[in-house]
Design an enzyme around this catalytic site. Sequence first.
Site, mmCIF file in Angstrom:
data_model
loop_
_atom_site.group_PDB
_atom_site.id
_atom_site.type_symbol
_atom_site.label_atom_id
_atom_site.label_comp_id
_atom_site.label_asym_id
_atom_site.label_seq_id
_atom_site.Cartn_x
_atom_site.Cartn_y
_atom_site.Cartn_z
ATOM 1 N N SER A 53 44.334 38.723 44.275
ATOM 2 C CA SER A 53 44.086 37.523 43.482
ATOM 3 C C SER A 53 43.879 36.330 44.399
ATOM 4 C CB SER A 53 45.276 37.248 42.569
ATOM 5 O OG SER A 53 45.224 35.909 42.147
ATOM 6 N N HIS B 34 40.006 39.528 42.214
ATOM 7 C CA HIS B 34 40.543 38.952 40.984
ATOM 8 C C HIS B 34 40.483 37.428 41.073
ATOM 9 C CE1 HIS B 34 43.166 39.196 37.399
ATOM 10 N NE2 HIS B 34 43.781 38.141 37.887
ATOM 11 N N ASP C 136 41.276 33.913 39.128
ATOM 12 C CA ASP C 136 42.084 33.329 38.051
ATOM 13 C C ASP C 136 41.551 31.963 37.659
ATOM 14 O OD1 ASP C 136 44.267 35.248 37.602
ATOM 15 O OD2 ASP C 136 44.686 34.891 39.722
ATOM 16 N N MET D 73 41.920 28.787 35.339
ATOM 17 C CA MET D 73 42.950 28.099 34.540
ATOM 18 C C MET D 73 42.457 26.723 34.135
ATOM 19 S SD MET D 73 46.345 29.039 36.696
ATOM 20 C CE MET D 73 46.613 30.689 37.373
ATOM 21 N N HIS E 151 39.637 36.564 35.334
ATOM 22 C CA HIS E 151 40.744 36.463 34.371
ATOM 23 C C HIS E 151 40.755 35.040 33.819
ATOM 24 C CE1 HIS E 151 45.478 36.509 33.994
ATOM 25 N NE2 HIS E 151 44.880 36.353 32.828
ATOM 26 N N MET F 280 42.203 32.218 31.873
ATOM 27 C CA MET F 280 43.393 31.641 31.237
ATOM 28 C C MET F 280 42.991 30.288 30.681
ATOM 29 S SD MET F 280 46.060 32.889 34.117
ATOM 30 C CE MET F 280 44.721 33.243 35.254
ATOM 31 N N MET G 261 50.045 41.339 31.529
ATOM 32 C CA MET G 261 50.645 40.275 32.332
ATOM 33 C C MET G 261 52.116 40.610 32.561
ATOM 34 S SD MET G 261 48.292 38.229 33.173
ATOM 35 C CE MET G 261 49.390 37.192 34.143
ATOM 36 N N ASP H 118 49.235 42.457 36.327
ATOM 37 C CA ASP H 118 49.048 41.194 37.052
ATOM 38 C C ASP H 118 50.342 40.379 37.065
ATOM 39 O OD1 ASP H 118 48.021 38.903 38.197
ATOM 40 O OD2 ASP H 118 46.678 38.410 36.530
#
Length: 215
Positions: free
Chosen positions: A6, A31, A33, A35, A64, A66, A135, A173
Site C-alpha cells: 500500500s 494498492h 488508497d 481518501m 481502494h 475510501m 478491512m 487490508d
Amino acid sequence: MLVAPSLLSADFSRLKDEVIEITEAGADLIHLDVMDGMFVPNITFGPPVIKALRPHSHLPFDVHLMIEKPERYIKEFVDAGADYLTVHVEACVHLHRTLQEIKSHNIKAGVTLNPHTPIESIINVLDLCDLVLVMSVNPGFGAQTFIPSSLKKIRTLKNYRMENNLNYLIEVDGGINEQTGKLCLENGADILVAGNYIFSSKDRKQAINSLKVLK
Ligand code: DX5
Ligand code: ZN
C-alpha cells in the site's frame, strides 16, 4: 499468496521511485488508497496522481476508494489506469448499480467492508464482485493493529465462494505482517495488502517475499 504493497506508507515526495522499487521488489499488485476527508478522516490523492504513476509499473493498480458516493468518479479512475476499483458498501446507496458500472468499463470490480459491517450487507452483490476486500482495521490510516474478528469474515467468504461457485478474490487490508498474514492465509485470503510492514522495512524485497512465501 499475492502481495499488494500500500502506497499510503510510501514517501509521498518520491512516489514514482517508490512504485518502481516495489515493482522490482516482487509485488503482485500496487494498492492505492484514495481518501476524501469525509468517508474517512484523512485525505490522500486522486486520479491525477494515479495517472502520473501509471507508466512506471506494469503491475495491476488496485485502487481502494475510501470516498463518499464513489459512483461520481468511476470514469476518472478508469481513465487514470485503475485495474481493480474497490468501493465501500457503507459509501454506496446503489451498490449494485455502482459495481455494474465499474464492470461496464472492463475493469475488475471490488467491494469492501469496514470491520463493523456484516457480510450479509454484500451477499446480494457477490456475483458481481471480482474482489472482496476485508478491512482488518478501521480505514483512514496506516500502521494500525490488526482486528482479529476479520479472520472469521475471511473464512465465511471463502466457504460462501465455494458453496456458491463464485470467483471473487479475497483481499485483506490493515495491520498485515508475517504473523497476521499467516492467519489470513490459513483462513482463506488470496491477497494481502501491507503498507507499514513493507515500507518501514530496511529490506522491502525481503518483506514482500516473507508474505509471498507464507504457507
Ligand atoms: C487503511 C488503508 C490501508 C493501509 C494499510 O485505511 O486502506 O491500505 O495502507 O496500512 P498498514 O498495512 O500499515 O496497516
Ligand atoms: Zn487500502
